[in-house]
Design a protein around this motif. Structure first.
Motif, mmCIF file in Angstrom:
data_model
loop_
_atom_site.group_PDB
_atom_site.id
_atom_site.type_symbol
_atom_site.label_atom_id
_atom_site.label_comp_id
_atom_site.label_asym_id
_atom_site.label_seq_id
_atom_site.Cartn_x
_atom_site.Cartn_y
_atom_site.Cartn_z
ATOM 1 N N ARG A 187 28.446 39.149 39.765
ATOM 2 C CA ARG A 187 29.043 40.486 39.751
ATOM 3 C C ARG A 187 29.526 40.810 38.347
ATOM 4 O O ARG A 187 29.829 39.919 37.555
ATOM 5 C CB ARG A 187 30.202 40.586 40.741
ATOM 6 N N SER A 215 34.007 28.891 38.982
ATOM 7 C CA SER A 215 33.760 30.252 38.521
ATOM 8 C C SER A 215 34.805 31.259 38.978
ATOM 9 O O SER A 215 34.757 32.420 38.581
ATOM 10 C CB SER A 215 32.367 30.708 38.982
ATOM 11 N N GLY A 216 35.772 30.831 39.781
ATOM 12 C CA GLY A 216 36.883 31.702 40.124
ATOM 13 C C GLY A 216 38.148 31.356 39.378
ATOM 14 O O GLY A 216 39.228 31.831 39.741
ATOM 15 N N GLY A 243 43.984 32.326 41.221
ATOM 16 C CA GLY A 243 43.620 33.101 42.393
ATOM 17 C C GLY A 243 44.792 33.876 42.971
ATOM 18 O O GLY A 243 45.896 33.809 42.463
ATOM 19 N N PRO A 244 44.524 34.641 44.024
ATOM 20 C CA PRO A 244 43.188 34.774 44.624
ATOM 21 C C PRO A 244 42.237 35.561 43.734
ATOM 22 O O PRO A 244 42.589 36.615 43.229
ATOM 23 C CB PRO A 244 43.466 35.535 45.926
ATOM 24 N N LEU A 245 41.061 35.007 43.514
ATOM 25 C CA LEU A 245 40.053 35.653 42.682
ATOM 26 C C LEU A 245 38.682 35.217 43.177
ATOM 27 O O LEU A 245 38.412 34.021 43.260
ATOM 28 C CB LEU A 245 40.237 35.252 41.208
ATOM 29 N N ASP A 246 37.843 36.196 43.501
ATOM 30 C CA ASP A 246 36.478 35.872 43.907
ATOM 31 C C ASP A 246 35.729 35.255 42.733
ATOM 32 O O ASP A 246 36.073 35.460 41.562
ATOM 33 C CB ASP A 246 35.751 37.126 44.369
ATOM 34 N N SER A 247 34.697 34.505 43.042
ATOM 35 C CA SER A 247 33.853 33.934 42.001
ATOM 36 C C SER A 247 33.405 35.015 41.022
ATOM 37 O O SER A 247 33.100 36.150 41.411
ATOM 38 C CB SER A 247 32.627 33.272 42.628
#
Length: 306
Positions: free
Chosen positions: A218, A186-187, A210-214
């Motif tokens: 949200r 999911s990221g 990334g870097p990418l939060d899930s």
């Protein structure tokens, strides 16, 4: 494992068959994403490009030309068709696309997937399309605001198909995968295009590495920016992929300077989504495991003179 119960809808942030069969509304299973296979077989990965989506140039402004904010209690059927059709078995879909899995609740489109057998498939899930009712473009900016729930084996796509599909076929009419997300990863959303000579398992595609939060749990804005000869993909305004007609892989044709229609889909158990584990899904009020994706709005804008 005990299922987490399905919570109430979150508050949004303030508003600031085969590929060819996809196009036959009412007869086909619609997923609209051969890029799903490409993601499994390995598409290029990218972090943010260091670019953000630009403001309108001097003397221009972004104007909304079509938008659905999913107000009221039912889907606007003047813009959308709800699929009642099999999933694409060539992509390993395990769901029947069922109208009961598409609802409008509290100002949001909600697509669900559940382990309910139907017509030889082990699951049901929701898919909608604007084919024959609402085209967008060419050129502009498409944004969807999405809220995803956990659910291994589920995947979500917002995909565009050339309005001339019935006349010239796929991939000649083009396909733009504005966003595709496997909830197991999911990221790592990705964007792709399919055209003559670059389709199926070999699109022009990149995954946000990334870097990418899930993206689960949200609200996130997914944007496709569309110019003559250029497409850009962004998450919350940060560009992670750009495709251009100058790419040698697109030498056989660039069919994207034309109108397209939209498909929004939730699929279960596809090659992209991976193996299903309903113990990771939340449950609805009746205790049924439920994969779920919510959309606060879909908006298409174009540049106009100030």
């Amino acid at each position: 494992m005990i299922h987490a119960s399905e919570p109430a809808l979150p508050s949004a942030r303030p508003r600031h068959l085969t590929r060819r069969e996809v196009l036959g509304i009412g007869a086909a299973a619609a997923l609209g994403a051969t890029g799903l296979v490409a993601a499994v077989n390995g598409s290029a990965a990218a972090t943010g490009t260091g670019l953000t989506l630009a403001s309108a140039p001097a003397g221009k402004r972004w104007a909304t030309v079509w938008e659905d904010r999913f107000l009221g209690t039912a889907l606007d059927l003047s813009s959308w068709t709800v699929y009642d059709s099999p999933g694409q078995t060539d992509l390993r879909d395990q769901q029947w696309n069922d109208p009961s899995m598409v609802t409008v609740e509290d100002g949001r489109l909600v697509l669900r997937g559940q382990p309910i057998p139907k017509n030889g498939f082990g699951y049901v899930a929701g898919t909608i399309s604007t084919k024959g009712k609402q085209n967008i473009g060419p050129f502009g900016r498409l944004t969807t605001r999405q809220y995803l729930r956990p659910g291994l084996g589920a995947s979500v796509g917002v995909c565009l198909f050339g309005a001339a599909q019935d006349e010239v076929g796929w991939p000649e009419a083009g396909e733009i995968d504005a966003t595709e997300i496997a909830l197991a990863r999911s990221g790592a959303p990705f964007g792709s295009i399919h055209g003559p000579g670059y389709s199926g398992e070999h699109p022009i595609s990149k995954t946000y590495a990334g870097p990418l939060d899930s993206l689960v749990g949200r609200w996130v804005d997914h944007t496709l920016e569309w110019e003559p000869g250029t497409l850009r993909w962004a998450i919350d305004g940060v560009v992670y992929h750009e495709a251009t007609s100058a790419d040698p892989r697109a030498a056989a044709g660039w069919p994207f300077d034309a109108p397209f229609f939209v498909v929004i889909t939730l699929t279960i158990g596809s090659w992209l989504g991976g193996d299903v584990d309903t113990d990771t899904w939340q449950t609805d009020a009746l205790g049924v495991p439920t994969a779920r994706a919510e959309f606060d709005f879909i908006r298409f804008e174009q540049l106009v003179d100030c």
